[in-house]
Design a protein around this motif. Structure first.
Motif, mmCIF file in Angstrom:
data_model
loop_
_atom_site.group_PDB
_atom_site.id
_atom_site.type_symbol
_atom_site.label_atom_id
_atom_site.label_comp_id
_atom_site.label_asym_id
_atom_site.label_seq_id
_atom_site.Cartn_x
_atom_site.Cartn_y
_atom_site.Cartn_z
ATOM 1 N N ALA A 189 0.851 -1.198 0.000
ATOM 2 C CA ALA A 189 0.000 0.000 0.000
ATOM 3 C C ALA A 189 0.879 1.238 0.000
ATOM 4 O O ALA A 189 1.608 1.488 0.960
ATOM 5 C CB ALA A 189 -0.914 -0.006 1.224
ATOM 6 N N THR A 190 0.830 2.008 -1.086
ATOM 7 C CA THR A 190 1.677 3.188 -1.207
ATOM 8 C C THR A 190 0.869 4.465 -0.993
ATOM 9 O O THR A 190 -0.360 4.459 -0.997
ATOM 10 C CB THR A 190 2.366 3.251 -2.583
ATOM 11 N N GLY A 191 1.592 5.574 -0.838
ATOM 12 C CA GLY A 191 0.986 6.895 -0.739
ATOM 13 C C GLY A 191 1.797 7.877 -1.546
ATOM 14 O O GLY A 191 3.036 7.812 -1.540
ATOM 15 N N SER A 192 1.122 8.783 -2.252
ATOM 16 C CA SER A 192 1.815 9.679 -3.168
ATOM 17 C C SER A 192 1.007 10.957 -3.384
ATOM 18 O O SER A 192 -0.202 10.982 -3.160
ATOM 19 C CB SER A 192 2.008 9.006 -4.536
ATOM 20 N N SER A 193 1.677 11.983 -3.884
ATOM 21 C CA SER A 193 0.985 13.242 -4.135
ATOM 22 C C SER A 193 0.306 13.279 -5.496
ATOM 23 O O SER A 193 -0.726 13.926 -5.666
ATOM 24 C CB SER A 193 1.976 14.404 -4.039
ATOM 25 N N ASP A 194 0.889 12.612 -6.515
ATOM 26 C CA ASP A 194 0.437 12.763 -7.903
ATOM 27 C C ASP A 194 0.614 14.231 -8.318
ATOM 28 O O ASP A 194 -0.261 14.851 -8.908
ATOM 29 C CB ASP A 194 -1.021 12.309 -8.058
#
Length: 285
Positions: A244-249
Motif C-alpha cells: 500500500a503506497t501513498g503519493s501526491s500525484d
C-alpha cells in the motif's frame, strides 16, 4: 529508515507536469522529501534531466505512469525501476505516446467545431515537447477563457470520458502492462484505483485478479481517495498481500496538490525496491 519522507508519484514537463525534471527534483528537496519518483505518462524522457540535477541526499526512483484500459474502463499503472531500454516494453510505450498525439489533435479539432477558440499549435506550445495529453488541451481551453478551471475541462461538457470533445486513445491491457514491466525487471502499483470523481473505476474483484497476475501494490493514500476509501483499500491490500503506497500525484501548478502531500511508508518502499531488478534508485551526491 527512520523518519524518511517518500513520494512515489510525480510528473514533470516530460508529460503533463509544469516543472521541468530539474525543477521537479529541486522542488522535492525543498519540500523536505528524501525520496521522489518521476512517473511521467508513458515516457522516461525526464530521467536524464532529473538525474543530472539531483540535489545531494535526494533519492530519485525512475518510473512511469502507464495508460491502461480494462473492460472499457481507463486505469493508470505506476511502473518503477524497470530497464527503460528493454525492447518490447519500450516499443509499447512508444505506441501509446504516438497515439496520444493523434488523440490530442482530434480533441482539439472537436473543440474548434464546438466553437472554442483553441488551436493545435497552441496545444503543442503548452506541451513544450512533453508527451502531449488531455491536460495540455485543457490548459488551452482555460487560457482561452472557455472554462474557469482545469477540473471543468474534465467533465462531459468538454474532455471528460464520453464528453463532447472526448476521443479514446490506445491503452495497454493492464495484464500486458504487468507482464511487460516484470519482464523489464520492474514493479507495478495500481494508481488511485478508487478515484471515482475521475469517472468509472474497475471493480474491486478486478484488483484481486490483477494481484494474482503479479501486481505488486495499490496506491492508497492519494488526494482523490477520501478517508473511508483509504481504509477499505488498506484492508484490501492486506487481504491480497499487496503493498500500500501513498503519493501526491504532483503536476506542478496544473494541480493544487503539493509534493509530499501523501507519502509511502519506508518499509513498503524498501520492499518495492527489493523486488526490482531492472534499475536502481539514484541518490544525489
Amino acid at each position: 529508515m527512520g523518519d524518511v519522507r517518500i513520494d512515489l508519484h510525480a510528473h514533470s514537463s516530460a508529460s503533463d507536469g509544469t516543472d521541468s525534471p530539474a525543477e521537479l527534483v529541486a522542488a522535492a528537496a525543498a519540500a523536505g522529501l528524501d525520496v521522489v519518483a518521476i512517473t511521467d505518462h508513458d515516457t522516461t524522457a525526464g530521467y536524464a534531466g532529473a538525474t543530472a540535477a539531483l540535489p545531494a541526499g535526494l533519492t530519485l526512483v525512475p518510473g512511469a505512469e502507464l495508460s491502461c484500459r480494462l473492460d472499457g474502463v481507463s486505469l493508470h499503472m505506476l511502473a518503477y525501476l524497470f530497464d527503460p531500454a528493454e525492447p518490447e516494453f519500450a516499443r509499447e510505450r512508444e505506441l501509446v505516446r504516438d497515439d496520444r498525439v493523434r488523440r490530442a489533435r482530434a480533441m482539439t479539432g472537436k473543440l474548434v467545431e464546438l466553437g472554442a477558440p483553441v488551436t493545435w499549435e497552441r496545444v503543442l506550445e503548452i506541451a513544450a515537447g512533453g508527451a502531449v495529453g488531455r491536460p495540455h488541451v485543457a490548459s488551452a481551453l482555460l487560457e482561452a477563457g472557455v472554462i474557469g478551471s482545469i477540473d471543468e475541462a474534465f467533465t462531459p461538457a468538454w474532455l471528460g470520458s464520453g464528453g463532447r470533445a472526448y476521443v479514446s486513445k490506445h491503452e495497454l491491457d493492464p495484464y500486458d502492462a504487468i507482464r511487460l514491466v516484470k519482464a523489464a525487471g520492474g514493479v507495478t502499483v495500481f494508481a488511485h484505483p478508487q478515484a471515482v470523481k475521475r469517472g468509472r473505476v474497475v471493480p474491486v474483484a478486478a484488483i484481486g485478479e490483477l494481484a494474482a497476475a503479479g501486481l505488486d501494490g495499490i496506491e492508497v493514500d492519494h488526494v482523490d481517495h477520501d478517508e473511508a476509501t483509504r481504509a477499505s483499500l488498506r484492508a484490501l491490500a492486506a487481504d491480497l498481500d499487496l503493498l500500500a503506497t501513498g503519493s501526491s500525484d504532483y503536476h506542478g501548478t496544473r494541480k493544487t496538490v503539493r509534493l509530499g502531500a501523501h507519502t509511502t511508508d519506508p518499509e513498503v518502499y524498501e520492499r518495492l525496491v527489493a523486488r526490482a531488478s531492472g534499475a536502481e534508485p539514484i541518490t544525489g551526491r
